[in-house]
Design a protein around this motif. Structure first.
Motif, mmCIF file in Angstrom:
data_model
loop_
_atom_site.group_PDB
_atom_site.id
_atom_site.type_symbol
_atom_site.label_atom_id
_atom_site.label_comp_id
_atom_site.label_asym_id
_atom_site.label_seq_id
_atom_site.Cartn_x
_atom_site.Cartn_y
_atom_site.Cartn_z
ATOM 1 N N THR A 79 -6.487 -6.883 -6.817
ATOM 2 C CA THR A 79 -7.190 -7.262 -5.705
ATOM 3 C C THR A 79 -6.013 -7.357 -4.642
ATOM 4 O O THR A 79 -6.475 -6.577 -3.459
ATOM 5 C CB THR A 79 -7.772 -8.763 -5.955
ATOM 6 N N ALA A 80 -5.041 -7.689 -5.003
ATOM 7 C CA ALA A 80 -3.812 -7.814 -3.839
ATOM 8 C C ALA A 80 -3.599 -6.195 -3.591
ATOM 9 O O ALA A 80 -3.214 -5.928 -2.338
ATOM 10 C CB ALA A 80 -2.909 -8.416 -4.267
ATOM 11 N N GLU A 81 -3.495 -5.432 -4.489
ATOM 12 C CA GLU A 81 -2.947 -4.188 -4.175
ATOM 13 C C GLU A 81 -4.237 -3.365 -3.314
ATOM 14 O O GLU A 81 -3.999 -2.675 -2.198
ATOM 15 C CB GLU A 81 -2.784 -3.171 -5.505
ATOM 16 N N LEU A 82 -5.203 -3.736 -3.651
ATOM 17 C CA LEU A 82 -6.721 -2.869 -3.070
ATOM 18 C C LEU A 82 -6.648 -3.576 -1.715
ATOM 19 O O LEU A 82 -6.863 -2.832 -0.625
ATOM 20 C CB LEU A 82 -7.848 -3.169 -3.583
ATOM 21 N N ARG A 83 -6.264 -4.774 -1.304
ATOM 22 C CA ARG A 83 -6.396 -5.380 -0.006
ATOM 23 C C ARG A 83 -5.403 -4.487 0.725
ATOM 24 O O ARG A 83 -5.601 -4.384 1.923
ATOM 25 C CB ARG A 83 -6.397 -6.693 0.024
ATOM 26 N N ASP A 84 -4.342 -4.576 0.341
ATOM 27 C CA ASP A 84 -3.115 -3.776 1.026
ATOM 28 C C ASP A 84 -3.641 -2.443 1.416
ATOM 29 O O ASP A 84 -3.243 -1.975 2.619
ATOM 30 C CB ASP A 84 -1.964 -3.674 0.377
ATOM 31 N N GLN A 85 -4.070 -1.648 0.543
ATOM 32 C CA GLN A 85 -4.498 -0.126 0.869
ATOM 33 C C GLN A 85 -5.537 -0.132 1.726
ATOM 34 O O GLN A 85 -5.619 0.689 2.774
ATOM 35 C CB GLN A 85 -4.802 0.024 -0.666
ATOM 36 N N VAL A 88 -4.200 -0.696 5.075
ATOM 37 C CA VAL A 88 -3.351 0.612 5.780
ATOM 38 C C VAL A 88 -4.214 1.811 6.154
ATOM 39 O O VAL A 88 -4.309 2.308 7.332
ATOM 40 C CB VAL A 88 -2.490 0.981 4.579
ATOM 41 N N LEU A 89 -5.494 1.800 5.381
ATOM 42 C CA LEU A 89 -6.453 2.911 5.736
ATOM 43 C C LEU A 89 -7.382 2.427 6.853
ATOM 44 O O LEU A 89 -7.708 3.330 7.759
ATOM 45 C CB LEU A 89 -7.447 2.844 4.536
ATOM 46 N N GLN A 90 -7.586 1.142 7.083
ATOM 47 C CA GLN A 90 -8.305 0.706 8.495
ATOM 48 C C GLN A 90 -7.474 0.978 9.479
ATOM 49 O O GLN A 90 -7.876 1.349 10.619
ATOM 50 C CB GLN A 90 -8.751 -0.862 8.232
ATOM 51 N N ARG A 168 -14.413 7.161 4.987
ATOM 52 C CA ARG A 168 -14.942 7.289 3.758
ATOM 53 C C ARG A 168 -14.140 6.564 2.736
ATOM 54 O O ARG A 168 -14.432 5.922 1.688
ATOM 55 C CB ARG A 168 -15.247 8.785 3.435
ATOM 56 N N GLU A 169 -12.557 6.843 2.880
ATOM 57 C CA GLU A 169 -11.544 6.462 2.166
ATOM 58 C C GLU A 169 -11.758 4.921 1.951
ATOM 59 O O GLU A 169 -11.571 4.294 0.939
ATOM 60 C CB GLU A 169 -10.191 7.082 2.207
ATOM 61 N N ALA A 170 -11.674 4.341 3.103
ATOM 62 C CA ALA A 170 -11.659 2.953 3.610
ATOM 63 C C ALA A 170 -12.832 2.321 2.813
ATOM 64 O O ALA A 170 -12.890 1.526 2.263
ATOM 65 C CB ALA A 170 -11.368 2.697 4.906
ATOM 66 N N ALA A 171 -13.909 2.914 3.049
ATOM 67 C CA ALA A 171 -15.243 2.198 2.698
ATOM 68 C C ALA A 171 -15.177 2.417 0.887
ATOM 69 O O ALA A 171 -15.670 1.363 0.434
ATOM 70 C CB ALA A 171 -16.496 3.169 2.946
ATOM 71 N N GLY A 172 -14.399 3.419 0.319
ATOM 72 C CA GLY A 172 -14.374 3.440 -1.140
ATOM 73 C C GLY A 172 -13.432 2.353 -1.550
ATOM 74 O O GLY A 172 -13.796 1.750 -2.579
ATOM 75 N N ARG A 173 -12.486 2.309 -0.951
ATOM 76 C CA ARG A 173 -11.506 1.088 -1.410
ATOM 77 C C ARG A 173 -12.134 -0.082 -1.098
ATOM 78 O O ARG A 173 -11.789 -1.374 -2.013
ATOM 79 C CB ARG A 173 -10.365 1.024 -0.814
#
Length: 349
Positions: A79-85, A88-90, A168-173
């Motif tokens: 969860t922490a990793e995805l939140r950071d990703q 970044v994407l946003q 799209r990438e941000a929405a997927g993450r």
């Protein structure tokens, strides 16, 4: 987190179906009085058999809770990793949107200038349409674009494509982040349910048996430290990690905790090596592959000792056949023999 008491081996690891409802309380009371047909409950042997049966069930629940705890730790880390990703994407998408806006503004300024001079070039008007990429394909075919206008439009089209891809990438993450959050809640519930069942069984034990279990869970404390001759001359990051792990002896086990005042098994290893400037992953399963695998016969102080076939428990070898580890709720960080339960691997960090 299984009991790891010196007085008895780890309990069975099959599925437990113990709930916290009143029906389970009745089942627990029945289990307390159940003894083998050949044992007289009034005799010492009968009471010992009943005690062993109940404490084995508690140990099994603690082992299952530890597995759920490591899944919880892994889900939290993910969860922490995805939140950071996602962050970044946003940020990237926001910068891409700013570039698209600037390109639109430039084309709009050009259109305004042309309007003031007597009209807007139809090609420029189409550039400002909702779908400039479609226009680009048509306009190039019709040779309606000048070199400068084509360059501007190409930059706009590229910027908009990049923006859509990043969105799209941000929405997927974000979707994966939400699933990871649900996994955290699911594993947390599993841990709490298993620990609640273990506490209920312990509460049902006779007072002296419960006290004996609690004493066994304390392990070696400051007044009974094992002799650790293998630590003599130890240096480097292993020495720092061992010193940190030993300093935690006596700290309470708390599931999901990684110091500095309480720990679970993998949290203790992560915290101890962080004191030595080494970053370890959060779960015992990941820690298993955080270094070089060595045979148990070649273990050195500072090595991580991985237990059970599913790598659901971990301790730190500190020499002379001893590990320091965080056993289970109700217990404290302590020393135990390295062979307290089946060893599945040794990792040299």
């Amino acid at each position: 987190m299984a009991s790891h008491r010196r007085s008895s081996p780890a309990g069975p690891q099959g599925p437990a179906r113990i709930t916290l409802m009143s029906a389970a309380a009745a089942a627990t009371a029945a289990a307390l009085t159940a003894v083998p047909a050949t044992a007289d409950p009034g005799t010492g042997a009968g009471r010992t058999a009943s005690h062993a049966k109940l404490t084995a069930r508690v140990d099994a629940l603690y082992a299952r809770a530890e597995r759920a705890t490591e899944r919880y730790n892994g889900a939290k880390e993910r969860t922490a990793e995805l939140r950071d990703q996602v962050t970044v994407l946003q940020d990237r998408a926001a910068r891409a949107q700013e570039r698209v806006n600037r390109l639109h503004d430039r084309l709009g300024a050009m259109a305004a200038a042309q309007y003031r001079s007597g009209g807007v070039d139809p090609s420029l008007a189409l550039m400002l349409s909702a779908r400039p990429a479609d226009y680009l394909d048509k306009a190039q075919t019709l040779n309606r674009l000048g070199t400068a206008q084509a360059g501007r439009l190409n930059r706009l089209v590229d910027a908009e494509r990049l923006l859509q891809r990043q969105r799209r990438e941000a929405a997927g993450r974000l979707a994966r982040l939400e699933e990871a959050r649900r996994a955290v809640a699911r594993h947390k519930h599993a841990v709490e349910r298993k620990l609640g069942a273990a506490r209920q069984l312990l509460a049902a034990l006779p007072a002296r048996d419960r006290a004996a279990y609690t004493r066994a869970s304390r392990g070696a404390r400051d007044g009974a430290l094992p002799e650790l001759t293998e630590l003599r001359g130890l240096a480097g990051r292993s020495a720092l990690a061992v010193a940190a792990a030993r300093s935690a002896v006596g700290a309470p086990y708390v599931w999901g905790a990684s110091g500095p005042r309480s720990f679970d098994c993998s949290g203790l290893m992560q915290w101890a090596y962080a004191r030595a400037g080494v970053s370890l992953p959060r779960t015992s399963q990941s820690q298993r592959y955080a270094g070089r695998q060595v045979p148990l016969s070649q273990a050195r102080p500072g090595d991580l000792v991985i237990y059970r076939s599913d790598a659901s428990h971990v301790g730190m070898y500190v020499g002379n056949g001893q590990v320091v580890h965080a056993p289970h709720p109700g217990a404290q960080v302590r020393y135990d023999p390295v062979g307290m339960m089946p060893v599945s691997g040794v990792t040299r960090v």
